[in-house]
Design an enzyme around this catalytic site. Structure first.
Site, mmCIF file in Angstrom:
data_model
loop_
_atom_site.group_PDB
_atom_site.id
_atom_site.type_symbol
_atom_site.label_atom_id
_atom_site.label_comp_id
_atom_site.label_asym_id
_atom_site.label_seq_id
_atom_site.Cartn_x
_atom_site.Cartn_y
_atom_site.Cartn_z
ATOM 1 N N TYR A 108 0.864 -1.182 0.000
ATOM 2 C CA TYR A 108 0.000 0.000 0.000
ATOM 3 C C TYR A 108 0.902 1.234 0.000
ATOM 4 C CZ TYR A 108 -3.113 3.737 1.432
ATOM 5 O OH TYR A 108 -3.805 4.917 1.471
ATOM 6 N N GLU A 196 -2.804 7.810 -4.308
ATOM 7 C CA GLU A 196 -2.863 6.508 -3.640
ATOM 8 C C GLU A 196 -2.709 5.370 -4.648
ATOM 9 O OE1 GLU A 196 -5.713 4.951 -0.212
ATOM 10 O OE2 GLU A 196 -6.700 4.785 -2.172
#
Length: 389
Positions: A108, A196
């Site tokens: 992530y 992101e």
């Protein structure tokens, strides 16, 4: 402002961040052709402004062009309900057809703003593909955070320090470092509020790829980026929020029944809080700003009254740059032209306060004045509660 994944992927490509090959599809036939160009096997991704699409059935794997067309037909026009969309969900109008990824490891990665520290923060985890909010609760030790000095920017040694703690090959660490530096340059140059990648994957050959892309932008900086403004998809926005944008109003739809019109974001938050404290439920966040005109106020009233859930309106204005008499005149004009049939409580304080109150009192309209914030909140909550009965 949010954009779709396929648009974010294109921006990643511009900044040299590796992404899978992919094509936009708005019909089943376009999905079929995209699948052919990708060699048959592909991933079909619903394009809506929301996370959690995979869990909601918005990401499908197709083994050949015919299956890609069939899956696309099922997704297009469907309503996708995720944690972020609420129970109404969002209509799928576009698909992103991408090549399949050979996943060995998932990570992530994101860069966003830390409003408390007043600087960007890089967030990285060796557990990608999961909901980062849930991971922060259950295993916070798996998430690394690194604040970025806006003067010096993101430095190589900061990334090395973070990644050296993970069990990664040097080539993978180097590739992640390169992607992070490019992502920060995108974040800074395009005035983003979020960049992101979830997941950022490493394949069996050590290649690192952003197989998902999410970018949000600071609305206040869009005047500097006409190219980014063109990426806006108004169909993804709530109708009242879209209408508010035409009047340059900051509006967010909520689930309550007391509409709020306030000047200043902080005052708007305090207004919603005190309504809750007196047992009411705000129907919206609406900041008319410091330069509201009569036309803007009238537009704001029309937006508030278009919500069928609204049972009362609370106007809470602190007159500074915008004088109370101007606001009062706008309220009176708007009340007359929009035929307000729900209780209207107005609290005015600040510059030209007395003049504003006289305008309201002499209007002949059923406008209820409040002495202070608590008095106004108490009155509107009581009136709405009585209307419910």
């Amino acid at each position: 402002m949010n954009i779709h994944e396929y648009q974010a992927s294109n921006l990643f490509r511009e900044y040299g961040i590796p992404v899978p090959e992919g094509y936009l599809a708005e019909t089943p036939e376009e999905a079929r052709e995209a699948s052919k160009m990708l060699g048959g096997r592909c991933v079909i991704k619903a394009q809506i402004h929301s996370g959690g699409r995979g869990k909601a059935g918005g990401v499908k794997l197709a083994s050949d062009p015919d299956e890609a067309a069939r899956l696309a037909e099922g997704l297009l026009g469907s309503i996708l309900v995720t944690k972020q969309t609420g129970s109404k969900g969002k209509t799928v109008r576009k698909l992103f057809v991408t090549e399949c990824a050979d996943i060995e490891r998932e990570f992530y990665f994101s860069i966003t703003m830390d409003i408390r520290k007043e600087c960007p923060v890089l967030i990285f985890s060796s557990d990608g593909g999961t909901e980062i909010e849930e991971l922060a609760k259950t295993a916070p030790e798996k998430i690394g955070r690194m604040h970025i000095d806006p003067v010096f920017g993101l430095m190589d040694y900061q990334l090395r320090y973070m990644l050296d703690r993970l069990d990664l090959e040097k080539d993978i660490r180097d590739r992640i470092t390169d992607i992070a530096l490019r992502a920060y340059r995108l974040f800074r140059e395009k005035d983003c509020s979020l960049v992101e990648i979830n997941p950022l994957i490493a394949d069996r050959n050590g290649n690192v790829t952003a197989v998902d892309a999410k970018i949000n932008f600071d609305d206040n900086a869009l005047f500097r980026h006409p190219d980014i403004r063109l990426l806006r998809d108004e169909l993804e926005e709530e109708e009242r929020e879209r209408e508010a944008g035409r009047y340059d109003l900051n509006y967010i739809q909520l689930d309550g029944d007391i509409a709020c019109m306030v000047n200043g974001a902080g005052l708007a938050m305090a207004t919603m809080d005190i309504i809750k404290a007196f047992g009411g439920s705000p129907a919206n966040f609406l900041d008319v700003g410091g330069s509201a005109t009569k036309e803007k106020i009238e537009g704001a009233f029309r937006i508030l009254l278009s919500d069928p859930n609204v049972k009362g309106i609370f106007v809470n204005i602190f007159g500074g740059i915008m004088k109370c008499d101007i606001i009062a005149g706008g309220i009176v004009d708007a009340a007359k032209s929009t035929s307000i049939e729900v209780p209207l409580v107005v609290r005015l304080t600040g510059t030209h306060e007395e003049e504003g109150k006289k305008i309201l009192a002499g209007s002949g309209l059923a406008i209820i004045s409040a002495e202070d914030l608590a008095d106004g909140a108490r009155k509107i909550c009581r009136l709405v509660e009585e209307a419910r009965k």
